[in-house]
Design a protein around this motif. Structure first.
Motif, PDB file in Angstrom:
ATOM      1  N   GLY A 135     -14.999   1.171 -13.631  1.00  0.00           N
ATOM      2  CA  GLY A 135     -13.998   0.229 -14.110  1.00  0.00           C
ATOM      3  C   GLY A 135     -14.310  -0.348 -15.473  1.00  0.00           C
ATOM      4  O   GLY A 135     -15.440  -0.269 -15.962  1.00  0.00           O
ATOM      5  N   PRO A 136     -13.301  -0.982 -16.094  1.00  0.00           N
ATOM      6  CA  PRO A 136     -13.474  -1.527 -17.442  1.00  0.00           C
ATOM      7  C   PRO A 136     -14.442  -2.700 -17.507  1.00  0.00           C
ATOM      8  O   PRO A 136     -15.031  -2.956 -18.558  1.00  0.00           O
ATOM      9  N   LEU A 137     -14.619  -3.423 -16.390  1.00  0.00           N
ATOM     10  CA  LEU A 137     -15.553  -4.550 -16.410  1.00  0.00           C
ATOM     11  C   LEU A 137     -16.987  -4.050 -16.427  1.00  0.00           C
ATOM     12  O   LEU A 137     -17.849  -4.637 -17.081  1.00  0.00           O
ATOM     13  N   THR A 138     -17.257  -2.953 -15.718  1.00  0.00           N
ATOM     14  CA  THR A 138     -18.578  -2.322 -15.797  1.00  0.00           C
ATOM     15  C   THR A 138     -18.852  -1.859 -17.222  1.00  0.00           C
ATOM     16  O   THR A 138     -19.938  -2.089 -17.767  1.00  0.00           O
ATOM     17  N   LYS A 139     -17.859  -1.211 -17.821  1.00  0.00           N
ATOM     18  CA  LYS A 139     -18.021  -0.701 -19.199  1.00  0.00           C
ATOM     19  C   LYS A 139     -18.288  -1.852 -20.168  1.00  0.00           C
ATOM     20  O   LYS A 139     -19.182  -1.789 -21.016  1.00  0.00           O
ATOM     21  N   LYS A 140     -17.538  -2.929 -20.008  1.00  0.00           N
ATOM     22  CA  LYS A 140     -17.698  -4.084 -20.886  1.00  0.00           C
ATOM     23  C   LYS A 140     -19.073  -4.726 -20.706  1.00  0.00           C
ATOM     24  O   LYS A 140     -19.719  -5.142 -21.678  1.00  0.00           O
ATOM     25  N   ALA A 141     -19.558  -4.784 -19.461  1.00  0.00           N
ATOM     26  CA  ALA A 141     -20.880  -5.363 -19.195  1.00  0.00           C
ATOM     27  C   ALA A 141     -21.985  -4.534 -19.842  1.00  0.00           C
ATOM     28  O   ALA A 141     -22.951  -5.082 -20.388  1.00  0.00           O
ATOM     29  N   ILE A 142     -21.841  -3.209 -19.795  1.00  0.00           N
ATOM     30  CA  ILE A 142     -22.831  -2.331 -20.443  1.00  0.00           C
ATOM     31  C   ILE A 142     -22.818  -2.567 -21.954  1.00  0.00           C
ATOM     32  O   ILE A 142     -23.876  -2.617 -22.603  1.00  0.00           O
ATOM     33  N   PHE A 289     -18.016  -8.867  -7.677  1.00  0.00           N
ATOM     34  CA  PHE A 289     -17.633  -8.318  -8.974  1.00  0.00           C
ATOM     35  C   PHE A 289     -16.927  -6.977  -8.849  1.00  0.00           C
ATOM     36  O   PHE A 289     -15.942  -6.705  -9.539  1.00  0.00           O
ATOM     37  N   LYS A 290     -17.417  -6.110  -7.946  1.00  0.00           N
ATOM     38  CA  LYS A 290     -16.902  -4.747  -7.861  1.00  0.00           C
ATOM     39  C   LYS A 290     -15.419  -4.694  -7.538  1.00  0.00           C
ATOM     40  O   LYS A 290     -14.719  -3.778  -7.969  1.00  0.00           O
ATOM     41  N   VAL A 291     -14.921  -5.656  -6.781  1.00  0.00           N
ATOM     42  CA  VAL A 291     -13.502  -5.661  -6.420  1.00  0.00           C
ATOM     43  C   VAL A 291     -12.638  -5.920  -7.657  1.00  0.00           C
ATOM     44  O   VAL A 291     -11.597  -5.282  -7.860  1.00  0.00           O
ATOM     45  N   PHE A 292     -13.073  -6.834  -8.498  1.00  0.00           N
ATOM     46  CA  PHE A 292     -12.345  -7.141  -9.729  1.00  0.00           C
ATOM     47  C   PHE A 292     -12.401  -5.954 -10.693  1.00  0.00           C
ATOM     48  O   PHE A 292     -11.440  -5.672 -11.411  1.00  0.00           O
ATOM     49  N   ASP A 293     -13.537  -5.251 -10.704  1.00  0.00           N
ATOM     50  CA  ASP A 293     -13.715  -4.062 -11.538  1.00  0.00           C
ATOM     51  C   ASP A 293     -12.742  -2.961 -11.111  1.00  0.00           C
ATOM     52  O   ASP A 293     -12.055  -2.351 -11.943  1.00  0.00           O
ATOM     53  N   TYR A 294     -12.668  -2.715  -9.790  1.00  0.00           N
ATOM     54  CA  TYR A 294     -11.734  -1.722  -9.243  1.00  0.00           C
ATOM     55  C   TYR A 294     -10.297  -2.066  -9.619  1.00  0.00           C
ATOM     56  O   TYR A 294      -9.538  -1.222 -10.094  1.00  0.00           O
ATOM     57  N   ALA A 295      -9.913  -3.339  -9.397  1.00  0.00           N
ATOM     58  CA  ALA A 295      -8.521  -3.747  -9.648  1.00  0.00           C
ATOM     59  C   ALA A 295      -8.158  -3.605 -11.125  1.00  0.00           C
ATOM     60  O   ALA A 295      -7.059  -3.155 -11.469  1.00  0.00           O
ATOM     61  N   ALA A 296      -9.105  -3.968 -11.999  1.00  0.00           N
ATOM     62  CA  ALA A 296      -8.854  -3.853 -13.442  1.00  0.00           C
ATOM     63  C   ALA A 296      -8.672  -2.398 -13.853  1.00  0.00           C
ATOM     64  O   ALA A 296      -7.912  -2.084 -14.775  1.00  0.00           O
ATOM     65  N   SER A 297      -9.349  -1.473 -13.157  1.00  0.00           N
ATOM     66  CA  SER A 297      -9.217  -0.052 -13.503  1.00  0.00           C
ATOM     67  C   SER A 297      -7.808   0.469 -13.226  1.00  0.00           C
ATOM     68  O   SER A 297      -7.370   1.445 -13.831  1.00  0.00           O
ATOM     69  N   GLY A 299      -5.052  -1.722 -13.175  1.00  0.00           N
ATOM     70  CA  GLY A 299      -4.052  -2.671 -13.662  1.00  0.00           C
ATOM     71  C   GLY A 299      -3.402  -3.443 -12.531  1.00  0.00           C
ATOM     72  O   GLY A 299      -2.250  -3.872 -12.630  1.00  0.00           O
ATOM     73  N   LEU A 300      -4.146  -3.662 -11.435  1.00  0.00           N
ATOM     74  CA  LEU A 300      -3.609  -4.357 -10.261  1.00  0.00           C
ATOM     75  C   LEU A 300      -4.350  -5.675 -10.014  1.00  0.00           C
ATOM     76  O   LEU A 300      -4.500  -6.118  -8.876  1.00  0.00           O
ATOM     77  N   LYS A 332       3.922   3.084  -7.999  1.00  0.00           N
ATOM     78  CA  LYS A 332       4.103   3.895  -9.218  1.00  0.00           C
ATOM     79  C   LYS A 332       2.971   3.633 -10.202  1.00  0.00           C
ATOM     80  O   LYS A 332       2.492   4.559 -10.869  1.00  0.00           O
ATOM     81  N   GLN A 333       2.555   2.364 -10.303  1.00  0.00           N
ATOM     82  CA  GLN A 333       1.430   2.011 -11.180  1.00  0.00           C
ATOM     83  C   GLN A 333       0.162   2.730 -10.721  1.00  0.00           C
ATOM     84  O   GLN A 333      -0.575   3.309 -11.526  1.00  0.00           O
ATOM     85  N   TYR A 334      -0.091   2.698  -9.417  1.00  0.00           N
ATOM     86  CA  TYR A 334      -1.255   3.381  -8.850  1.00  0.00           C
ATOM     87  C   TYR A 334      -1.201   4.880  -9.143  1.00  0.00           C
ATOM     88  O   TYR A 334      -2.185   5.469  -9.602  1.00  0.00           O
ATOM     89  N   GLN A 335      -0.053   5.501  -8.900  1.00  0.00           N
ATOM     90  CA  GLN A 335       0.079   6.945  -9.112  1.00  0.00           C
ATOM     91  C   GLN A 335      -0.105   7.315 -10.576  1.00  0.00           C
ATOM     92  O   GLN A 335      -0.718   8.335 -10.904  1.00  0.00           O
ATOM     93  N   SER A 336       0.423   6.467 -11.468  1.00  0.00           N
ATOM     94  CA  SER A 336       0.283   6.722 -12.908  1.00  0.00           C
ATOM     95  C   SER A 336      -1.187   6.676 -13.332  1.00  0.00           C
ATOM     96  O   SER A 336      -1.675   7.560 -14.056  1.00  0.00           O
ATOM     97  N   LYS A 337      -1.896   5.650 -12.872  1.00  0.00           N
ATOM     98  CA  LYS A 337      -3.324   5.536 -13.203  1.00  0.00           C
ATOM     99  C   LYS A 337      -4.112   6.693 -12.595  1.00  0.00           C
ATOM    100  O   LYS A 337      -5.001   7.261 -13.229  1.00  0.00           O
ATOM    101  N   LYS A 338      -3.784   7.032 -11.364  1.00  0.00           N
ATOM    102  CA  LYS A 338      -4.467   8.125 -10.680  1.00  0.00           C
ATOM    103  C   LYS A 338      -4.295   9.427 -11.460  1.00  0.00           C
ATOM    104  O   LYS A 338      -5.256  10.181 -11.650  1.00  0.00           O
ATOM    105  N   THR A 339      -3.086   9.679 -11.926  1.00  0.00           N
ATOM    106  CA  THR A 339      -2.810  10.890 -12.713  1.00  0.00           C
ATOM    107  C   THR A 339      -3.665  10.936 -13.966  1.00  0.00           C
ATOM    108  O   THR A 339      -4.163  12.002 -14.357  1.00  0.00           O
TER     109      THR A 339
END
Length: 354
Positions: A135-142, A289-297, A299-300, A332-339
């Motif tokens: 997720g983007p929060l992991t990336k930002k923390a690194i 933290f991991k739940v927020f990281d997943y959701a941010a990945s 956009g939910l 639809k948001q989930y499917q778009s991100k998944k794609t």
């Protein structure tokens, strides 16, 4: 034949971690013949200090960006092994630091990573063949720990659970008014530090949902969660409208089970991805933290309710209302991100990385 070690939290009957291993194993089978690659999962009997027989070490999905596992990767590199980081992420970052990170005000993660740990992380990222995080929060923390320049190799590839195949049952409007609730324990290691209070709020939420005409299905993803789910069931005290399912399912069996729901409320992270794979919007209890990281990945973020919320019941009920009004948009948001994420997750298999 290449010999590969897959590191995950495997062998403890936690469906989330087991499904990540199954996804990796099945994706390998999709792209490689049996005589091309041999994979060993890091079950408890595998000695992570003895890596001599392996050519490649993969740090797999989960929340495994921890000093101990990074040390294993550094040791692998020192022995001339190839190292890959695939869809893992950070966890255990305190709520205060999470809030600062979300506001771009966090300056240090010294509570989680000492200077010697950061030096190990830096070497691993510099020398690894591939670094893909959840997720983007992991990336930002690194980036906070290493700086932008030294973090350039880090890619956001999403959670490997996005490779789960779905099972869709009917249109949303045709489904029974069933809300799935995944409950369990994290032995009080959650934001707010009060698991019993969160449980009381979930009981209150369930009772209010029943009053609105919903039925409740309580389910588990880890045997250790069963006592908590039994307690939740007894506290709601409405067997006519509440079902408790203590069966141990495979990921595909649980996806099928969840597909009858209108929405789910989930404690454990991968219960959310199982729900979404079933075509059911998921409300995540932001317990770490991991739940927020997943959701941010995905956009939910608006479907996360922090475990330390003072108005947890009201926030959960509001999220159910959001799902009833915008469920198709969420899917639809989930499917778009998944794609978008699938080619990134599969890139280590489709390129010359493995």
């Amino acid at each position: 034949m290449k010999k590969l070690l897959y590191i995950g939290w495997i062998g403890f009957n936690n469906l989330g971690d087991e499904l990540l291993w199954n996804i990796f194993k099945n994706t390998c089978r999709k792209y490689f013949k049996d005589d091309e690659i041999e994979i060993t999962p890091s079950v408890p009997s595998v000695d992570l200090k003895n890596l001599d027989k392996f050519d490649i070490v993969v740090l797999g999905g989960g929340s495994l960006l921890l000093p101990g596992y990074l040390q294993v990767l550094q040791n692998a590199l020192h022995k001339g092994k190839s190292v890959i980081i695939w869809g893992t992420g950070l966890d255990w970052i305190g709520k205060e630091n999470l809030d600062l990170l979300l506001e771009d005000k966090l300056l240090s993660l010294e509570q989680n990573f000492k200077q010697k740990d950061i030096e190990v992380l830096e070497e691993v990222i510099e020398k690894a063949l591939f670094i893909g995080v959840r997720g983007p929060l992991t990336k930002k923390a690194i980036e906070i720990m290493l700086g932008n320049e030294k973090s350039k190799k880090v890619q956001l590839i999403g959670d490997p659970g996005l490779l789960l195949e779905g099972h869709f049952q009917g249109r949303r409007g045709e489904k029974e008014k069933v809300i799935g609730i995944n409950w369990g324990t994290t032995f009080n290691r959650l934001y707010g530090g009060n698991e019993k209070l969160v449980e009381k709020q979930i009981v209150k939420t369930a009772k209010k949902l029943i009053a609105k005409g919903y039925k409740i299905m309580i389910y588990t993803v880890w045997p250790s969660d069963i006592p908590s789910c039994e307690r939740l069931y007894k506290s709601i005290n409405n067997p006519e409208n509440v079902e408790i399912d203590k069966n141990r399912y495979t990921e595909q069996e649980l996806i099928e089970k969840l597909s009858k729901c209108r929405a789910t409320i989930n404690f454990k992270l991968h219960a959310n991805l199982l729900s979404l794979a079933a075509g059911v919007p998921a409300i995540a209890l932001g317990y770490r933290f991991k739940v927020f990281d997943y959701a941010a990945s995905l956009g939910l973020e608006h479907l996360v309710v922090s475990a330390d919320s003072l108005n947890l019941t009201q926030e959960l009920l509001e999220r159910v209302e959001i799902i009833e009004n915008t469920g198709e948009t969420i899917l639809k948001q989930y499917q778009s991100k998944k794609t978008n994420y699938i080619p990134l997750l599969e890139s280590i298999f489709t390129s010359d990385t493995l």
